[in-house]
Each structure stands twice: as C-alpha cells, then as structure tokens.
Scaffold this active site. Structure first.
Site, PDB file in Angstrom:
ATOM      1  N   GLY A  69       0.823  -1.215   0.000  1.00  0.00           N
ATOM      2  CA  GLY A  69       0.000   0.000   0.000  1.00  0.00           C
ATOM      3  C   GLY A  69       0.854   1.261   0.000  1.00  0.00           C
ATOM      4  N   GLN A 173      -7.659  -0.768   3.336  1.00  0.00           N
ATOM      5  CA  GLN A 173      -8.468  -1.352   4.416  1.00  0.00           C
ATOM      6  C   GLN A 173      -9.818  -1.888   3.937  1.00  0.00           C
ATOM      7  OE1 GLN A 173      -7.561  -2.002   7.456  1.00  0.00           O
ATOM      8  NE2 GLN A 173      -5.627  -0.900   7.538  1.00  0.00           N
ATOM      9  N   SER A 193      -3.263  -3.643  -0.659  1.00  0.00           N
ATOM     10  CA  SER A 193      -2.150  -4.322   0.017  1.00  0.00           C
ATOM     11  C   SER A 193      -2.593  -5.739   0.390  1.00  0.00           C
ATOM     12  CB  SER A 193      -1.778  -3.540   1.278  1.00  0.00           C
ATOM     13  OG  SER A 193      -0.823  -4.251   2.022  1.00  0.00           O
ATOM     14  N   HIS A 195      -1.255  -7.913   2.726  1.00  0.00           N
ATOM     15  CA  HIS A 195      -1.153  -8.442   4.104  1.00  0.00           C
ATOM     16  C   HIS A 195      -2.335  -8.052   4.984  1.00  0.00           C
ATOM     17  CE1 HIS A 195       0.402  -4.920   6.501  1.00  0.00           C
ATOM     18  NE2 HIS A 195       0.774  -4.496   5.311  1.00  0.00           N
ATOM     19  N   CYS A 322       4.059   5.489  17.343  1.00  0.00           N
ATOM     20  CA  CYS A 322       4.924   5.408  18.511  1.00  0.00           C
ATOM     21  C   CYS A 322       6.278   5.955  18.089  1.00  0.00           C
ATOM     22  CB  CYS A 322       5.049   3.948  18.940  1.00  0.00           C
ATOM     23  SG  CYS A 322       6.005   3.760  20.431  1.00  0.00           S
TER      24      CYS A 322
END
Ligand code: PLP
Length: 376
Positions: A69, A173, A193, A195, A322
């Site tokens: 993606g 998504q 994508s 995965h 993060c």
C-alpha cells in the site's frame, strides 16, 4: 494470545501459502527471461493479474503489482505530479494514512501546492471545504475507509464535487470488507495491500484507469508495461491474487461475522465502561473495526492501556504512531476534533473472519478492568 489488530496485519491463509510455495521453491525463474522457467513465471503473474482484476472489476491492463500500500500511494502521488505530469497540485484529506500524507508533504517541500480537505467530527470529508479548494488541476486523494476509525468516505459525492479532477483512493483497508467494483466507483487510481487480507507482506497492487498515461516513478527495467520497474516477486503476486480471490469469495458471510463481533464488542464496552466514546459510527464504517476513546482521557495513559492489554495477552492498537517509545496523539482523531489526551488514549479493536465471540468477550472484559483500575 487474542489477536484483535487485524487492521495492522492479518495471519496468512494456509491456502494462500500453498499457492505461493511452488514459486518460492522450484519455479524460481525471472518472468522477463525467455526460456521455459521464465515463461512459467510470466504466465503465473498474468494469471494472478487477471484474477485480481476480476476481483475488483477491472481489466488486467489496469492493474500493476507493487510492494504494498505504501508504494502504491507513493507511486500515485509522485508519478501523477512529477513523472506523468497529469496534475500540478495535490488535495488530500486530513485523515489519510502517512503513506499519503508524507509523500504529499515531500511534494510540498519541492514547491507543489498541497491543500487539505478537513473532516467532520464523525470523520467524513467536509464536501463544502473540498468544494472551496482549487481542484481544477489537482490530484485528489481521499481514502476509501480509514484505518483507525473504519469510516467509509463518500467517493461518489466527492467525485460530484471535484468534476474531472483525478481521484485516487487508498483502498488498503476496504478490500475483503466492502464489495469493490471499479466500474461503479468513480476513481482513477486505487491502492491495495495483500497483508491486510490474509496474504503475504511486501506486495500490493495499484489500479490505474484505462486511458491514463501513467509513467513509473522509480527508474529501472520496463516491467509492468513501464509503470513499475523491478523484477516481479512471483510468489508474492500469486499470493496476493489468491488472498483477494478468497477474500471476495465469502465476502458476505465474513463481513456478517466480523460485524456481529464488532456489534457485540460495542454492547459489551458501552455497558461496562463509563465515559466511553465510540469513534466508529454504527453505520457507514467497515464491519471489522471499533475505535473507542475515553472522555476523561487525561486520567488515562494510552501507552499503559496497550501495555496492560499486551501483558493480559490481547493485541490491540490505537492507531497512534509510537515515536521513540512515546505515543503521539492520533492525527485522525485530532482531525475529528478530539483532544490530545483523547487521541492518545484511544483503543482500536479490529477483528477478522477468524475472530471468535469468546475472544471478543474476553478482550472487552480485560479492557474494562484495565480502565477501571486506571481510573481509581
Ligand atoms: N494505507 C492504509 C490505509 C493502511 O492502513 C496501510 C497499512 O497500515 C497502508 C496504506 C500501508 O500499506 P503497506 O503496509 O502494504 O505498505
């Protein structure tokens, strides 16, 4: 472990792996080679392309394979503006994935005008704002559904606003969660994508509508009809097509199951946690995602919630990046008007066809216990 982070990635389907194995072992030819080993690889790729095109209602010539993606999004933004010279400005929504936001920012640094379409408190692109932007010669990039909240964008209405401007949508998504038919969706480019749909990591696809003179962004060989340079990863491409085929073959049953898990989680969490806010609407969102935040979020520590869930054996996420070990507030929730604290302490539950209601029950019970303990 209870795995409820299927928007981040999914477990590979054993059937997908089976289809990939021959192309990882004995059939290692380069698809550009003229001898038999190469020709077999070429045939496998073209069959996979035809399969994938059928899944999304496209012509095989409208599909190229990429590394995922991120590459599909980068390729569209950079190629359309720089290499193909099909647009001179970029408009994107404020809730795009970083694989759109960051290439857009890079273009802006090089002097390309970039405009942002803001979203409402529910996460939908504000069509009034979009209308006020200079879309005349723009590439407009608005995702099909958001990876943090699951909110589905009104692409038909967006097309109605932007007229003939080029429209790209990040559908990473949505494949396997919504029916996708490029004949009905008024988009020019669509990113995918593998995965996220129980396929392998490191492979994706890009739909490029027929008639668009799209030039490769990265230079190298003439693969993918000069639209994506690089030796094709045959096993990954075969795996991507298999995953997509499986994802749509049972779409209705799987989406019904995922939605029932999410509806159940919503009931469990709303009855066990006070001051909870659902950032995913009941309708108009993906069937597999539930994003929640907490109205007294300043009392809660987002990172500690995720860590406590992890220690309890549940993998969930909050969509926030993060950076050096500390959670940044989610740009998506902030764009929807949530406070920094609320955007940092959000939790995203994302289920798959394999999730069970027992897992949902256990995870919700643990989350409510963790929040209760943090509030005292
Ligand atoms: N776009 C969206 C909406 C995503 O959720 C993701 C993955 O997190 C990507 C793009 C990037 O896809 P990939 O991991 O295949 O590069």
């Amino acid at each position: 472990m209870i795995y409820l982070d299927n928007s981040a990635t999914t477990a590979i389907d054993p059937e997908v792996l089976d289809e990939m194995m021959p192309w990882l072992q004995n059939n290692y030819g380069n698809a550009s080679s003229v001898y038999a080993l190469g020709r077999q690889a070429r045939v496998a790729i073209e069959l996979a392309r035809a399969d994938f095109a059928t899944v999304i209602g496209a012509h095989p010539a409208e599909v190229i394979f990429t590394s995922g993606g991120t590459e599909s999004n980068n390729a569209v933004l950079k190629s359309v503006v720089q290499d193909s010279k099909l647009a001179s400005t970029v408009i994107h929504s404020t809730i795009e994935h970083h694989a759109v936001l960051h290439p857009a920012a890079a273009l802006q640094q090089q002097g390309v005008p970039v405009y942002e379409a803001t979203v409402s408190e529910y996460g939908y692109v504000d069509l009034g704002v979009l209308q006020s932007l200079p879309y005349g010669n723009a590439l407009v990039s608005v995702m099909h559904a958001n990876n943090e909240t699951g909110v589905i964008q009104p692409l038909v209405d967006i097309r109605g606003v932007i007229g003939d401007a080029l429209l790209h949508t990040d559908a990473v998504q949505t494949l396997g969660k919504l029916p996708i038919d490029v004949a009905a969706l008024p988009v020019d480019f669509m990113s995918f994508s593998a995965h996220k749909i129980h396929g392998p990591k490191g492979v994706g696809a890009l739909f490029i509508r027929k008639g668009i003179n799209f030039r490769a962004h990265q230079q190298g060989g003439g693969q993918e009809r000069n639209r994506r340079a690089g030796t094709e990863p045959v096993a990954l491409i075969v795996g991507m097509a298999a995953a997509a085929r499986i994802a749509v073959s049972n779409l209705e049953a799987h989406t019904k199951h995922m939605k029932s898990c999410i509806d159940y989680a919503r009931v469990l969490l709303s009855s066990s946690i006070e001051k909870i806010r659902f950032n995913t609407p009941e309708e108009g969102a993906l069937p597999n995602v539930l994003n929640v935040s907490f109205i007294d979020a300043e009392k809660l520590d987002g990172e500690s919630i995720l860590q406590a869930m992890d220690i309890a054996g549940v993998a969930v996420s909050n969509g926030s990046a993060c950076v050096s070990g500390s959670l940044q507030p989610s740009h998506v929730l902030k764009a929807m008007g949530r406070t920094d604290a609320e955007s940092r302490a959000a939790v995203r539950i994302s289920v798959s066809k394999n999730t069970t209601t027992v897992e949902v029950e256990r995870a919700c019970a643990l989350l409510s216990e963790i929040i209760r303990n943090m509030r005292v």
